[in-house]
Design an enzyme around this catalytic site. Sequence first.
Site, PDB file in Angstrom:
ATOM      1  N   ASP A   1       0.824  -1.212   0.000  1.00 10.23           N
ATOM      2  CA  ASP A   1       0.000   0.000   0.000  1.00 10.23           C
ATOM      3  C   ASP A   1       0.857   1.261   0.000  1.00 10.23           C
ATOM      4  O   ASP A   1       0.559   2.235  -0.685  1.00 10.23           O
ATOM      5  CB  ASP A   1      -0.907   0.032   1.232  1.00 10.23           C
ATOM      6  CG  ASP A   1      -2.086  -0.907   1.065  1.00 10.23           C
ATOM      7  OD1 ASP A   1      -2.801  -1.134   2.044  1.00 10.23           O
ATOM      8  OD2 ASP A   1      -2.274  -1.415  -0.056  1.00 10.23           O
TER       9      ASP A   1
ATOM     10  N   GLU B   1     -18.604 -41.013 -19.308  1.00 14.27           N
ATOM     11  CA  GLU B   1     -17.603 -40.093 -19.874  1.00 14.27           C
ATOM     12  C   GLU B   1     -16.549 -39.834 -18.808  1.00 14.27           C
ATOM     13  O   GLU B   1     -16.832 -39.986 -17.618  1.00 14.27           O
ATOM     14  CB  GLU B   1     -18.259 -38.775 -20.303  1.00 14.27           C
ATOM     15  CG  GLU B   1     -18.686 -37.933 -19.139  1.00 14.27           C
ATOM     16  CD  GLU B   1     -19.708 -36.868 -19.506  1.00 14.27           C
ATOM     17  OE1 GLU B   1     -19.290 -35.869 -20.075  1.00 14.27           O
ATOM     18  OE2 GLU B   1     -20.899 -37.050 -19.189  1.00 14.27           O
TER      19      GLU B   1
ATOM     20  N   LYS C   1     -14.224 -38.244 -16.014  1.00 16.83           N
ATOM     21  CA  LYS C   1     -14.414 -37.187 -15.017  1.00 16.83           C
ATOM     22  C   LYS C   1     -13.159 -36.328 -15.049  1.00 16.83           C
ATOM     23  O   LYS C   1     -12.086 -36.769 -14.632  1.00 16.83           O
ATOM     24  CB  LYS C   1     -14.618 -37.796 -13.633  1.00 16.83           C
ATOM     25  CG  LYS C   1     -14.839 -36.762 -12.559  1.00 16.83           C
ATOM     26  CD  LYS C   1     -15.260 -37.428 -11.261  1.00 16.83           C
ATOM     27  CE  LYS C   1     -15.657 -36.446 -10.189  1.00 16.83           C
ATOM     28  NZ  LYS C   1     -14.678 -35.431  -9.872  1.00 16.83           N
TER      29      LYS C   1
ATOM     30  N   ASP D   1     -10.384 -33.665 -14.217  1.00 21.10           N
ATOM     31  CA  ASP D   1      -9.868 -33.131 -12.971  1.00 21.10           C
ATOM     32  C   ASP D   1      -9.459 -31.672 -13.160  1.00 21.10           C
ATOM     33  O   ASP D   1      -8.293 -31.349 -13.307  1.00 21.10           O
ATOM     34  CB  ASP D   1      -8.669 -33.979 -12.516  1.00 21.10           C
ATOM     35  CG  ASP D   1      -8.323 -33.729 -11.061  1.00 21.10           C
ATOM     36  OD1 ASP D   1      -9.087 -33.021 -10.382  1.00 21.10           O
ATOM     37  OD2 ASP D   1      -7.292 -34.249 -10.606  1.00 21.10           O
TER      38      ASP D   1
ATOM     39  N   ARG E   1     -17.869 -22.460  -9.513  1.00 21.11           N
ATOM     40  CA  ARG E   1     -18.880 -23.186  -8.762  1.00 21.11           C
ATOM     41  C   ARG E   1     -19.107 -22.564  -7.379  1.00 21.11           C
ATOM     42  O   ARG E   1     -20.221 -22.520  -6.892  1.00 21.11           O
ATOM     43  CB  ARG E   1     -18.436 -24.645  -8.604  1.00 21.11           C
ATOM     44  CG  ARG E   1     -19.369 -25.471  -7.791  1.00 21.11           C
ATOM     45  CD  ARG E   1     -18.961 -26.930  -7.816  1.00 21.11           C
ATOM     46  NE  ARG E   1     -19.934 -27.718  -7.112  1.00 21.11           N
ATOM     47  CZ  ARG E   1     -19.968 -27.872  -5.796  1.00 21.11           C
ATOM     48  NH1 ARG E   1     -19.055 -27.287  -5.057  1.00 21.11           N
ATOM     49  NH2 ARG E   1     -20.899 -28.583  -5.222  1.00 21.11           N
TER      50      ARG E   1
ATOM     51  N   TYR F   1     -20.342 -30.470 -20.197  1.00 28.78           N
ATOM     52  CA  TYR F   1     -20.930 -31.769 -19.875  1.00 28.78           C
ATOM     53  C   TYR F   1     -22.316 -31.726 -19.247  1.00 28.78           C
ATOM     54  O   TYR F   1     -22.952 -32.741 -19.070  1.00 28.78           O
ATOM     55  CB  TYR F   1     -19.991 -32.625 -19.020  1.00 28.78           C
ATOM     56  CG  TYR F   1     -19.445 -31.954 -17.768  1.00 28.78           C
ATOM     57  CD1 TYR F   1     -20.284 -31.570 -16.738  1.00 28.78           C
ATOM     58  CD2 TYR F   1     -18.071 -31.727 -17.630  1.00 28.78           C
ATOM     59  CE1 TYR F   1     -19.788 -30.970 -15.600  1.00 28.78           C
ATOM     60  CE2 TYR F   1     -17.570 -31.127 -16.481  1.00 28.78           C
ATOM     61  CZ  TYR F   1     -18.432 -30.752 -15.470  1.00 28.78           C
ATOM     62  OH  TYR F   1     -17.943 -30.157 -14.345  1.00 28.78           O
TER      63      TYR F   1
ATOM     64  N   LYS G   1     -14.753 -43.461  -9.200  1.00 28.72           N
ATOM     65  CA  LYS G   1     -13.419 -42.897  -9.017  1.00 28.72           C
ATOM     66  C   LYS G   1     -12.319 -43.927  -9.275  1.00 28.72           C
ATOM     67  O   LYS G   1     -12.503 -45.115  -9.019  1.00 28.72           O
ATOM     68  CB  LYS G   1     -13.271 -42.372  -7.587  1.00 28.72           C
ATOM     69  CG  LYS G   1     -14.270 -41.297  -7.207  1.00 28.72           C
ATOM     70  CD  LYS G   1     -14.094 -40.014  -7.976  1.00 28.72           C
ATOM     71  CE  LYS G   1     -12.994 -39.156  -7.416  1.00 28.72           C
ATOM     72  NZ  LYS G   1     -13.387 -38.313  -6.311  1.00 28.72           N
TER      73      LYS G   1
ATOM     74  N   CYS H   1      -5.210 -32.880  26.844  1.00 31.88           N
ATOM     75  CA  CYS H   1      -5.207 -32.045  25.641  1.00 31.88           C
ATOM     76  C   CYS H   1      -3.837 -31.385  25.503  1.00 31.88           C
ATOM     77  O   CYS H   1      -3.370 -30.735  26.450  1.00 31.88           O
ATOM     78  CB  CYS H   1      -6.304 -30.998  25.754  1.00 31.88           C
ATOM     79  SG  CYS H   1      -6.224 -29.762  24.457  1.00 31.88           S
TER      80      CYS H   1
ATOM     81  N   CYS I   1      -4.415 -27.281  25.997  1.00 33.74           N
ATOM     82  CA  CYS I   1      -4.800 -26.618  27.251  1.00 33.74           C
ATOM     83  C   CYS I   1      -4.489 -27.452  28.482  1.00 33.74           C
ATOM     84  O   CYS I   1      -4.656 -26.982  29.607  1.00 33.74           O
ATOM     85  CB  CYS I   1      -6.275 -26.232  27.222  1.00 33.74           C
ATOM     86  SG  CYS I   1      -7.368 -27.650  27.356  1.00 33.74           S
TER      87      CYS I   1
ATOM     88  N   CYS J   1     -10.853 -33.400  24.066  1.00 35.73           N
ATOM     89  CA  CYS J   1     -10.532 -32.496  25.162  1.00 35.73           C
ATOM     90  C   CYS J   1     -11.851 -32.135  25.843  1.00 35.73           C
ATOM     91  O   CYS J   1     -12.841 -31.857  25.178  1.00 35.73           O
ATOM     92  CB  CYS J   1      -9.854 -31.247  24.606  1.00 35.73           C
ATOM     93  SG  CYS J   1      -9.828 -29.870  25.747  1.00 35.73           S
TER      94      CYS J   1
ATOM     95  N   CYS K   1     -10.767 -24.124  26.058  1.00 32.65           N
ATOM     96  CA  CYS K   1      -9.578 -24.607  25.357  1.00 32.65           C
ATOM     97  C   CYS K   1      -9.349 -23.717  24.147  1.00 32.65           C
ATOM     98  O   CYS K   1     -10.214 -23.603  23.278  1.00 32.65           O
ATOM     99  CB  CYS K   1      -9.789 -26.061  24.929  1.00 32.65           C
ATOM    100  SG  CYS K   1      -8.520 -26.651  23.806  1.00 32.65           S
TER     101      CYS K   1
HETATM  102  S1  IVH Z   1     -21.646 -33.954 -14.248  1.00 39.26           S
HETATM  103  C1  IVH Z   1     -25.119 -32.312 -11.307  1.00 39.26           C
HETATM  104  N1  IVH Z   1     -19.622 -34.698 -15.680  1.00 39.26           N
HETATM  105  O1  IVH Z   1     -16.929 -33.422 -10.828  1.00 39.26           O
HETATM  106  C2  IVH Z   1     -23.628 -32.465 -11.396  1.00 39.26           C
HETATM  107  N2  IVH Z   1     -19.171 -33.560 -13.627  1.00 39.26           N
HETATM  108  O2  IVH Z   1     -17.133 -34.430  -8.117  1.00 39.26           O
HETATM  109  C3  IVH Z   1     -23.260 -32.690 -12.780  1.00 39.26           C
HETATM  110  N3  IVH Z   1     -16.788 -33.185 -13.188  1.00 39.26           N
HETATM  111  O3  IVH Z   1     -18.836 -30.766  -9.583  1.00 39.26           O
HETATM  112  C4  IVH Z   1     -21.818 -32.908 -12.917  1.00 39.26           C
HETATM  113  N4  IVH Z   1     -16.050 -34.142 -15.026  1.00 39.26           N
HETATM  114  O4  IVH Z   1     -17.051 -30.291 -11.379  1.00 39.26           O
HETATM  115  C5  IVH Z   1     -20.008 -34.096 -14.548  1.00 39.26           C
HETATM  116  N5  IVH Z   1     -17.925 -35.380 -17.071  1.00 39.26           N
HETATM  117  C6  IVH Z   1     -18.307 -34.784 -15.959  1.00 39.26           C
HETATM  118  C7  IVH Z   1     -17.396 -34.239 -15.043  1.00 39.26           C
HETATM  119  C8  IVH Z   1     -17.864 -33.632 -13.877  1.00 39.26           C
HETATM  120  C9  IVH Z   1     -15.713 -33.503 -13.917  1.00 39.26           C
HETATM  121  C10 IVH Z   1     -16.747 -32.512 -11.878  1.00 39.26           C
HETATM  122  C11 IVH Z   1     -17.775 -31.446 -11.641  1.00 39.26           C
HETATM  123  C12 IVH Z   1     -18.501 -31.866 -10.377  1.00 39.26           C
HETATM  124  C13 IVH Z   1     -17.494 -32.741  -9.744  1.00 39.26           C
HETATM  125  C14 IVH Z   1     -18.105 -33.694  -8.756  1.00 39.26           C
END
Ligand code: IVH
Length: 686
Positions: free
Chosen positions: A38, A117, A119, A121, A140, A229, A317, A408, A411, A432, A438
């Site tokens: 600042d 499909e 997922k 990351d 989100r 998606y 997963k 604890c 404390c 505790c 505490c």
């Molecule tokens: S469908 C109503 N499709 O995984 C929720 N999610 O662990 C619809 N994600 O919040 C989500 N790939 O950010 C969907 N092919 C996919 C995805 C996917 C990654 C994420 C998404 C979701 C999170 C949940």
Amino acid sequence: MSDNSVKNRIDVLTKEIREADVHYYQNNMPRLSDSDYDKLRQELISLEKNNPDLVLENSPTKSVGAKASNKFGKIKHSIPMLSLDNAFNDADVFDFCSRVKKFLSVSNDFHLLFTSEPKIDGLSASLRYEKGHLISGATRGDGAIGEDVTANLSTIVNIPLILKGSDWPDVIEVRGEVYISHKDFIDMNSKQLSLGKDIYKNPRNAAAGSLRQIDSNITAQRPLKFFAYTWGESSNLPASTQIEFMKLFSKWGFQVNPELRLHSNPQKMIDHYKKIANTRSDLGYDIDGVVYKVNDLLLQKRLGSVTRAPRWAIAHKFPAEKANTTLHKIDIQVGRTGALTPVARLEPITVGGVVVSNATLHNEDELERLNVKPGDVVEVQRAGDVIPQVVRLIKSNDGPKFDMPKVCPVCGSMATRDIDPVTGKMDAVRRCTNGFNCSAQTIERIKHFVSRKAFDIDGLGAKQIEFFYKNKLINEPADIFSLEERNKLIGLNSFEGWGTTSVNNLFLAINEKRTIEFSRLLFALGIRHIGQGNSVIIGRHYLSWSKMLSSLRAAKDYTGELWDDLLSIDGMGNAAATSLVNFFNEPLNINIVNNLLSFIVVQDTLEPSINSKISGKIIVFTGKFEKFSRDEAKSQAQLLGAKVSGSVSAKTSFVIYGPGAGSKYKKARELGITIMSEDEWIEFLN
Ligand code: IVH
């Protein structure tokens, strides 16, 4: 100062501020304290003011300067952005498919299609298009409210600013994942290295950091991509299946995942999952599982969702990544409920692309079971965002056994394990017994109070809470809201690390939260067994805070009408009900809540604005149903604004019965409550 030395000073300041900005925004690693930063800016601003002809065209006071506020606007999602339930093995996938069929009340051989499909990351984002034009884009956030990152999302090459074609709904929210490919990630990090900067941990972190840049010019230089998606609001439904919707996304100019498939049974879904798992490293981007979705959109609608996830989808997963390393030391952390958690300090090791140096040992029972001690070699695992954990002992050493402390560590009070009065079993967790006295518990409670899903106060994180607590400025939640008033005496900006801007921003952020929704406040209090889901259902049940308080006080002996009423809330268990009643009948807690309420306004839960024959009515379902499952009947009644209760009382509006109904049916007759069979109910609702 001569013109020349002013010019030199401006150059020096410009360079220093630029460098500080890069550390702060690009590396997410501030070099200067807020107050030093600042000071530099203030000096530059005043030099520029007095020497307008020396102002540089690209002065940091003109552009990034505004970003000192370090804030994005908020966007409320018109339809919440949900998360997904997880499946960890084949049996979970079979269970998911039968659960769906059971809910829809169809036989197990009913032909039902599921999509699968990868997922991705990355991090999810929602893009709102009106008349085909991108209007806004948000992260989100907590699922209900996200951050407005429209400018940043607009820079992503495969996010169309104008939708192609013309068959899109007038309003459509396209949702998907922002990510960085492996190749781009490697390039990004080698660029960082050649500039002598820190490298990013993994593509997901790099994507998150890039999307949350205050300056969208920086985001524009990052190789972000987007997979569509799912969708949020849609003014009309342009497709009848998931697959058709994905084809439309592609037609409108989005990238959809090429690995999208359709399957007719769980075994085929699992086979495909295995194929994807085996070719995972060739995909070119990080994935952490496979998502299955019911293909038929009418069925998706019937299935609806529970508090945080849809019933029509699940994430299968990949197994957690594992590695072996040496355990150096076991520390004991004390949480907000007083739980003593043993934490393993490890020789740093890379697990699934992330360096891990701490892992949880959960609790005393788990520590006993693992039988690990300092000096041992242990196996650690890490799955997604979950805290890394120690899974087993690999090689033990001769050192002495590690014993959990019986007091604890913060404390010094006794730490004990509860005995369950019903089962007589000892709780796995040692706690505790010192409650509010505490300091560890108090600090953790306040941290929870301001956390994202609770009061969500920007700029008040763990570090700041510790600072305020140590300096005796915040001891309980109410103190947060009196801080600004007291600041006249405190003079926060004279403390190390606090500048005028950051102090002002903090007060702004606190003042934004002087009105708070019922369920957020309840969750923020950190009552045992009252998580986010329970807070929401309790809010929906009592609607007003004062009604909840008077009911809970009347239920203090765990008997009577209001105790029964609490237990009748659908989804409410005995432990949660007891904990809630105990909390609001304990004088210390009442005091803390009253202090807080003198500074804030609680927004009562809104009655569902749904206008249906049954909105606001209390309904009990009993017996077996034939046309639809009991769960679907419940979920439908809730969507129409009714409350579903598990027990019959004088307040019950209707009892809907099927074959096998017993005592509830009898009680309803005695009380003269309207009773309907399944068919009568369907006809009544039409
Ligand atoms: S469908 C109503 N499709 O995984 C929720 N999610 O662990 C619809 N994600 O919040 C989500 N790939 O950010 C969907 N092919 C996919 C995805 C996917 C990654 C994420 C998404 C979701 C999170 C949940």
